[in-house]
Scaffold this active site. Sequence first.
Site, PDB file in Angstrom:
ATOM      1  N   HIS A   8     -20.318 -28.413  -1.602  1.00 46.95           N
ATOM      2  CA  HIS A   8     -19.946 -27.115  -1.031  1.00 46.95           C
ATOM      3  C   HIS A   8     -20.975 -26.655   0.001  1.00 46.95           C
ATOM      4  O   HIS A   8     -20.628 -26.160   1.070  1.00 46.95           O
ATOM      5  CB  HIS A   8     -19.812 -26.064  -2.141  1.00 46.95           C
TER       6      HIS A   8
ATOM      7  N   LYS B 174     -14.365 -23.911 -14.737  1.00 46.79           N
ATOM      8  CA  LYS B 174     -14.428 -23.148 -15.985  1.00 46.79           C
ATOM      9  C   LYS B 174     -15.369 -21.973 -15.781  1.00 46.79           C
ATOM     10  O   LYS B 174     -16.314 -22.055 -15.005  1.00 46.79           O
ATOM     11  CB  LYS B 174     -14.904 -24.024 -17.141  1.00 46.79           C
TER      12      LYS B 174
END
Lengths: 281, 185
Positions: free
Chosen positions: B39, B104
């Site tokens: 990222h 999550k």
Amino acid sequence: MRTIEAGRITAAVAKLAVEANYYLTEDIFGALAGGQKTEESPLGREILGQLVENACIARDQAMPICQDTGMAVVFMEIGQDVRVVDGGLEEAVNAGVAKGYTEGYLRKSVVDDPVFIRKNTGDNTPAILHVAIVPGDKIKIVLAPKGFGSENMSALKMFPPSAGVSGIKKFAVDTVSAAGSNPCPPIVIGMGIGGTMEKAAFLAKKALIRPISVRNANPEYATLEAEILELVNKTGVGPQGLGGTVTALAVNIEYYPTHIAGMPVAININCHATRHAEIEI
Amino acid sequence: MAEPVRITTPLSADAARKLRAGDSVLISGAIYTARDAAHKRMIEALDRGEKLPVDVRDQIIYYVGPSPAKPGQPIGSAGPTTSGRMDAYTPRMLAEGLRGMIGKGYRSAEVVEAMKKHGAVYFAATGGAAALIARTVKGYEVVAYSDLGAEAFAKMTVEDFPAIVVIDSEGRNYYEEGQKQYRRL
């Protein structure tokens, strides 16, 4: 004086790294299966079912229970009548971690410098090694891979003695609530109470390798374990934080004498995959 | 439990809008894997005015760092990692057209706002159910940043990948709703 070759320690550590990551211990497996019966949320029950199935797949196909195969935490009890020969102890342990993580297809998640470089060491070394010298001529090794989804949610607080039992309970509930979904509940909670700052943190980690079916030998601490478990299961966090009544499988507390002026409390959170394996040489 | 909703990628804006917080889904098709380091590189590329390694419009990114594949298998164990660590980068990815994320744990208010603005969905996979999830992975091919190893940007082909919609395109949050229902303190 008994002698043990360093190579035997390396082989044992390598085997434990693989075993701990592939095979969930019976106590944890049983608690997940049991949770399926008591969990009130239907979605929570479905998730617990997935976790049971996951542990079975990992066991049957010899693959890691979780992709985060952790940093290797190694507890060693070394008999005072044993001598390690043909190599250094720490090197032997790290060689075992490197061998186990490489040959067992385990993820290497350790970086060398925590702040600036953060370069992967490539073989998951170094381990976190805790050594205790004990009577006898055996060496006991426990390897507990620790993933950081749960490790990152752990906490330590230096309380005044006046905080007492209510302070400890509130700290546990607040820590579990704030962690919520992140540590992959249902969690196992290791608590270290007393000693100094670092002793409390060490005890919290050590508490996580005690079977969750075994309560503290001191009845007052055993009661405290049960009471905290009941409280955290009322937070509503539930399996994976999606809501439910099985937020934690167990609370294991270890304690130690402390100073008149303080009450250190450390909480080490572990995920549902509370992995460890042990051997005695 | 209601029957899971079957979705295929790419995920259109219309299909995303129909998903509701709390829905169980089974995802099939190509998804992309990226976590922290990948990222960071993608955002740096955008800052330099470059393109992303793939066009992320209507795509889903899975936050995962798989364990190594054994010979003959496409992937090792492959459960989700903690999504919150990607929060700093996510609004920018959503502005590029990213339609969904699988991970999550909680997301920041900024991420939820960006999701509402761009009509995106956040799915939770079961953390730690990595061997079970790996069975749904049929292919794994590194697309960029191969030097990142387990953290590389890769294309993953999945079939009936199980997940839950936790934050929908209207910002409804099932972590909050679910937990509130069972809180008894």
